[in-house]
Design an enzyme around this catalytic site. Structure first.
Site, mmCIF file in Angstrom:
data_model
loop_
_atom_site.group_PDB
_atom_site.id
_atom_site.type_symbol
_atom_site.label_atom_id
_atom_site.label_comp_id
_atom_site.label_asym_id
_atom_site.label_seq_id
_atom_site.Cartn_x
_atom_site.Cartn_y
_atom_site.Cartn_z
ATOM 1 N N CYS A 13 0.870 -1.176 0.000
ATOM 2 C CA CYS A 13 0.000 0.000 0.000
ATOM 3 C C CYS A 13 0.908 1.227 0.000
ATOM 4 O O CYS A 13 2.127 1.093 0.044
ATOM 5 C CB CYS A 13 -1.011 -0.001 1.153
ATOM 6 S SG CYS A 13 -0.345 0.125 2.808
ATOM 7 N N CYS A 87 -2.176 1.312 -4.164
ATOM 8 C CA CYS A 87 -0.954 1.935 -4.688
ATOM 9 C C CYS A 87 -0.895 1.858 -6.193
ATOM 10 O O CYS A 87 -0.125 2.564 -6.825
ATOM 11 C CB CYS A 87 0.299 1.333 -4.061
ATOM 12 S SG CYS A 87 0.808 -0.231 -4.754
ATOM 13 N N CYS A 91 3.553 -0.070 -8.291
ATOM 14 C CA CYS A 91 4.097 -1.408 -8.107
ATOM 15 C C CYS A 91 4.628 -1.959 -9.424
ATOM 16 O O CYS A 91 3.903 -1.985 -10.417
ATOM 17 C CB CYS A 91 2.992 -2.320 -7.566
ATOM 18 S SG CYS A 91 3.602 -3.856 -6.921
#
Length: 138
Positions: A13, A87, A91
């Site tokens: 996150c 997020c 990533c």
């Protein structure tokens, strides 16, 4: 998924201070060490959310000693399953990995009362994930 070692899961996150910390703690606790667990944030906070610490303490899991960690490419590469929680694009994506995005409310700035339903939703999702990754342990 690798066959020589236990499955590994990375929770990501933004701040690595609430959702991903609770998810990692539940997975570590409920899988009894049968799954390798990592968590990280794209912009980690200085400390774990106190409401998340309190909410987890209510179910007997102490995350007060955890420290938010920065997301490293190696952590993604070394994980079989990558679960993001708000997020999104921060990533890195690697072929052959299983990616899931769990839409969960952000516990940042929330009271313990507001964090409890998030905690309970995370626990339910973790229990389902364990049954998928460790089907023989039902």
């Amino acid at each position: 998924m690798n066959t020589t070692s236990r499955p590994s899961v990375l929770f990501v996150c933004v701040h690595n201070a609430g959702r991903s910390q609770m998810a990692a703690a539940f997975l570590s606790n409920l899988s009894a060490g049968q799954i390798e667990v990592r968590s990280a944030g794209s912009a980690p906070a200085d400390t774990v959310n106190p409401a998340a610490v309190a909410a987890m303490g209510e179910v007997g899991i102490d995350i007060s000693a955890e420290v938010p960690k920065i997301l490293a490419t190696e952590a993604v590469r070394e994980s079989d399953v990558v679960i993001t929680m708000g997020c999104g694009d921060a990533c890195p994506i690697f072929p052959g990995k299983r990616y899931e995005d769990w839409k969960l409310d952000d516990p940042a700035g929330q009271s313990v009362e507001a964090v409890r339903p998030i905690r309970d939703e995370i626990r339910a999702r973790i229990e389902a994930l364990i049954s998928e990754l460790l089907p023989a342990t039902k």
